[in-house]
Design an enzyme around this catalytic site. Structure first.
Site, PDB file in Angstrom:
ATOM      1  N   ASP A  13       0.830  -1.208   0.000  1.00 55.83           N
ATOM      2  CA  ASP A  13       0.000   0.000   0.000  1.00 55.83           C
ATOM      3  C   ASP A  13       0.861   1.252   0.000  1.00 55.83           C
ATOM      4  O   ASP A  13       0.543   2.239  -0.661  1.00 55.83           O
ATOM      5  CB  ASP A  13      -0.909   0.035   1.237  1.00 55.83           C
ATOM      6  N   ALA A  79       2.399   1.308   8.536  1.00 58.06           N
ATOM      7  CA  ALA A  79       3.336   0.348   9.132  1.00 58.06           C
ATOM      8  C   ALA A  79       2.531  -0.686   9.898  1.00 58.06           C
ATOM      9  O   ALA A  79       1.634  -0.351  10.656  1.00 58.06           O
ATOM     10  CB  ALA A  79       4.290   1.061  10.081  1.00 58.06           C
ATOM     11  N   SER A 123      -8.725  -2.282   9.526  1.00 58.44           N
ATOM     12  CA  SER A 123      -8.914  -3.500   8.734  1.00 58.44           C
ATOM     13  C   SER A 123     -10.283  -4.130   8.930  1.00 58.44           C
ATOM     14  O   SER A 123     -10.839  -4.114  10.040  1.00 58.44           O
ATOM     15  CB  SER A 123      -7.838  -4.501   9.171  1.00 58.44           C
ATOM     16  N   GLU A 125     -10.620  -7.070   9.307  1.00 56.28           N
ATOM     17  CA  GLU A 125     -10.413  -8.133  10.295  1.00 56.28           C
ATOM     18  C   GLU A 125     -10.997  -7.755  11.656  1.00 56.28           C
ATOM     19  O   GLU A 125     -11.219  -8.612  12.499  1.00 56.28           O
ATOM     20  CB  GLU A 125      -8.916  -8.439  10.437  1.00 56.28           C
ATOM     21  N   TYR A 147      -3.999 -10.247  15.506  1.00 56.63           N
ATOM     22  CA  TYR A 147      -3.936  -9.166  14.519  1.00 56.63           C
ATOM     23  C   TYR A 147      -5.198  -8.309  14.589  1.00 56.63           C
ATOM     24  O   TYR A 147      -5.134  -7.080  14.674  1.00 56.63           O
ATOM     25  CB  TYR A 147      -3.760  -9.757  13.105  1.00 56.63           C
TER      26      TYR A 147
HETATM   27  P1  GDR Z   1      -6.402 -12.012   5.486  1.00 55.07           P
HETATM   28  O1  GDR Z   1      -5.544 -12.419   4.178  1.00 55.07           O
HETATM   29  O2  GDR Z   1      -6.129 -12.893   6.631  1.00 55.07           O
HETATM   30  O3  GDR Z   1      -7.824 -11.873   5.039  1.00 55.07           O
HETATM   31  O4  GDR Z   1      -5.803 -10.574   5.848  1.00 55.07           O
HETATM   32  P2  GDR Z   1      -4.890 -13.788   3.697  1.00 55.07           P
HETATM   33  O5  GDR Z   1      -4.697 -13.627   2.235  1.00 55.07           O
HETATM   34  O6  GDR Z   1      -3.693 -14.161   4.510  1.00 55.07           O
HETATM   35  O7  GDR Z   1      -6.038 -14.896   3.998  1.00 55.07           O
HETATM   36  C1  GDR Z   1      -7.307 -14.857   3.396  1.00 55.07           C
HETATM   37  C2  GDR Z   1      -8.067 -16.131   3.692  1.00 55.07           C
HETATM   38  O8  GDR Z   1      -7.495 -17.221   2.961  1.00 55.07           O
HETATM   39  C3  GDR Z   1      -7.445 -18.372   3.794  1.00 55.07           C
HETATM   40  N1  GDR Z   1      -6.368 -19.276   3.346  1.00 55.07           N
HETATM   41  C4  GDR Z   1      -5.044 -18.986   3.335  1.00 55.07           C
HETATM   42  N2  GDR Z   1      -4.394 -17.853   3.679  1.00 55.07           N
HETATM   43  C5  GDR Z   1      -3.038 -17.835   3.524  1.00 55.07           C
HETATM   44  N3  GDR Z   1      -2.380 -16.702   3.837  1.00 55.07           N
HETATM   45  N4  GDR Z   1      -2.345 -18.929   3.086  1.00 55.07           N
HETATM   46  C6  GDR Z   1      -2.974 -20.103   2.741  1.00 55.07           C
HETATM   47  O9  GDR Z   1      -2.325 -21.074   2.327  1.00 55.07           O
HETATM   48  C7  GDR Z   1      -4.395 -20.130   2.869  1.00 55.07           C
HETATM   49  N5  GDR Z   1      -5.336 -21.074   2.610  1.00 55.07           N
HETATM   50  C8  GDR Z   1      -6.517 -20.553   2.910  1.00 55.07           C
HETATM   51  C9  GDR Z   1      -7.204 -17.809   5.179  1.00 55.07           C
HETATM   52  O10 GDR Z   1      -7.545 -18.784   6.177  1.00 55.07           O
HETATM   53  C10 GDR Z   1      -8.058 -16.577   5.159  1.00 55.07           C
HETATM   54  O11 GDR Z   1      -9.371 -16.881   5.551  1.00 55.07           O
HETATM   55  C11 GDR Z   1      -5.459  -9.620   4.853  1.00 55.07           C
HETATM   56  C12 GDR Z   1      -4.189  -8.893   5.330  1.00 55.07           C
HETATM   57  O12 GDR Z   1      -3.731  -8.042   4.284  1.00 55.07           O
HETATM   58  C13 GDR Z   1      -4.478  -8.034   6.555  1.00 55.07           C
HETATM   59  O13 GDR Z   1      -3.314  -7.278   6.874  1.00 55.07           O
HETATM   60  C14 GDR Z   1      -5.658  -7.089   6.230  1.00 55.07           C
HETATM   61  O14 GDR Z   1      -5.970  -6.319   7.340  1.00 55.07           O
HETATM   62  C15 GDR Z   1      -6.853  -7.907   5.781  1.00 55.07           C
HETATM   63  O15 GDR Z   1      -6.518  -8.694   4.655  1.00 55.07           O
HETATM   64  C16 GDR Z   1      -8.031  -7.012   5.400  1.00 55.07           C
END
Ligand code: GDR
Length: 324
Positions: A13, A79, A123, A125, A147
Site C-alpha cells: 500500500d 506500518a 482493517s 479483520e 492481529y
Molecule cells: P487475510 O488475508 O487474513 O484476510 O488478511 P490472507 O490472504 O492471509 O487470507 C485470506 C483467507 O485465505 C485463507 N487461506 C489462506 N491464507 C493464507 N495466507 N495462506 C494459505 O495457504 C491459505 N489457505 C486458505 C485464510 O484462512 C483466510 O481466511 C489480509 C491482510 O492483508 C491483513 O493485513 C488485512 O488487514 C486484511 O486482509 C483485510
C-alpha cells in the site's frame, strides 16, 4: 507543495500511495526501519523522488524526530505486522506494532504539531465473526486473531485522539486489497504465483489451508485514493472501503487457474498447517458512506484484478528463467 509522511512506505500500500501522492504534486517521505537489509523493490522505481527517514513505530523518539525534521501536513500510518496468520506466533510484537505503534505516532503528532492530518490503516479483520452483513462503519467489532485485536485498538485510539484532542485523525476500515505487489504469503498472491508456476511446469501442486472462506477482494491501487480522499474532507471521519462483493476462495482459484486454461481442482492440496486457530469466515463491505461522502468507487473488478495478478506472475517467472 503539501508534504506527506508514509510509515510502511516499502509495503504494497505504501508504494501505491507514494506513487499516487507524487503524481498529485506532494513531497513524499517514508519511514524505514533501521538496519533492514532487504531491498526496497516496490519503491525502487520512485526512490530518487522520496525522502527516506530511519525510524520505527516501536521507537517513540524516532517518530518525534522525523516529524520535527520533515514537518509533514499529512501522516499515513501503514506500518504494520500485516499477517493475520503470523499474529498467533507473534502476538506481543503484533500488539506493539499495530496497537501501541498507533499510540506512539499519535502522541508524536500531538506533541509536535497537532495540525497534522492522520490516516490510520484499519482493517475488515476487526469485524471478524461478523455481527451483521454487509459491514459498515457502525457494525460492532468481533476480532478473531491477535492481529484483529491489535487493529481494533489502533482504530479506537485514533477515534479517541480525535475526540480527546481534536486531532484530524481518521481510520480507514479497508477490506482485503491485493495487487501484483502483494507478498507471497497472502492467499491471493500465493494462488496467482502458484498457478503461474504450475502453468510454467515449475511445480505440480499448490498447498493451501481453509478453502471455505469468503472475502471482499479489491485492487490496492484503487484503495490508496480513498485514503488520500479521507484526509481532504472538511471533518475527520471513519470510512469502510471495499468492493461491496464477496467472493469465495474457490471463486478466486477458479478465476486464476482458468485465466491460464487450467482446472484448479487437479492441483490444489489441503494442509491443515495453513489453517487458523480461529477463522474469519465471511466479510463483505457496505461502502455507501464512502460512495456518498468521498465520491470514491473502485475502478478494478474482481476478474480484472485476478487477471492482472496472474499475468504479472507469468511475466515474472519468464523473466526469472530467461537469460540475462
Ligand atoms: P487475510 O488475508 O487474513 O484476510 O488478511 P490472507 O490472504 O492471509 O487470507 C485470506 C483467507 O485465505 C485463507 N487461506 C489462506 N491464507 C493464507 N495466507 N495462506 C494459505 O495457504 C491459505 N489457505 C486458505 C485464510 O484462512 C483466510 O481466511 C489480509 C491482510 O492483508 C491483513 O493485513 C488485512 O488487514 C486484511 O486482509 C483485510
Amino acid at each position: 507543495m503539501p508534504r506527506a509522511l508514509i510509515t510502511g512506505i516499502a509495503g504494497q500500500d505504501g508504494s501505491y500511495l507514494a506513487e499516487f501522492l507524487l503524481a498529485k504534486g506532494y513531497e513524499v517521505a517514508g519511514l524505514i526501519r533501521r538496519g533492514r537489509t532487504e531491498r526496497y523493490e516496490r519503491i525502487a522505481h520512485i526512490q530518487n523522488r522520496l525522502q527516506l527517514f530511519e525510524g520505527d513505530v516501536l521507537d517513540q523518539v524516532s517518530l518525534t524526530g522525523v516529524l520535527q525534521k520533515f514537518q509533514p501536513d499529512e501522516v499515513y500510518n501503514l506500518a504494520s505486522q500485516s499477517s493475520v496468520f503470523r499474529s498467533w506466533a507473534e502476538p506481543i510484537l503484533t500488539g506493539e506494532i499495530n496497537a501501541l505503534g498507533v499510540s506512539r505516532l499519535l502522541e508524536a503528532i500531538r506533541s509536535t504539531n497537532p495540525k497534522i492530518k492522520f490516516y490510520q490503516a484499519s482493517s475488515s479483520e476487526m469485524f471478524g465473526k461478523v455481527r451483521e452483513s454487509p459491514q459498515n462503519e457502525l457494525t460492532p467489532f468481533y476480532p478473531r486473531s491477535p492481529y484483529g485485536v491489535s487493529k481494533t485498538y489502533g482504530h479506537f485510539v485514533t477515534v479517541n485522539y480525535r475526540e480527546s484532542y481534536g486531532l484530524f485523525a481518521t481510520s480507514g476500515i479497508l477490506f482485503n486489497h491485493e495487487s501484483p505487489r502483494r507478498g507471497l504469503d497472502f492467499v491471493t498472491r500465493k494462488i496467482t504465483y502458484g498457478a503461474a508456476s504450475i502453468a510454467a511446469g515449475r511445480t505440480q501442486t499448490l498447498v493451501l489451508g481453509n478453502l471455505d472462506v469468503e472475502r471482499d477482494w479489491g485492487f490496492a491501487g484503487d484503495y490508496v485514493e480513498a485514503m488520500w480522499s479521507m484526509l481532504q474532507q472538511s471533518v475527520p471521519e471513519d470510512f469502510v472501503i471495499g468492493q461491496g462483493t464477496a467472493h469465495s476462495l474457490r471463486d478466486f482459484l477458479r478465476t486464476a487457474f482458468e485465466h491460464l486454461g487450467l482446472n484448479w481442482e487437479k492441483f490444489v492440496h489441503i494442509d491443515p498447517k495453513f489453517m487458523r486457530l480461529a477463522e474469519v469466515e465471511h466479510v463483505v463491505a457496505d461502502c455507501a458512506k464512502a460512495h456518498a461522502k468521498l465520491g470514491w468507487k473502485p475502478r478494478t473488478s474482481f476478474c480484472d484484478l485476478v487477471g492482472m495478478m496472474v499475468d504479472s506472475d507469468v511475466k515474472l517467472l519468464k523473466a526469472q528463467t530467461s537469460p540475462k
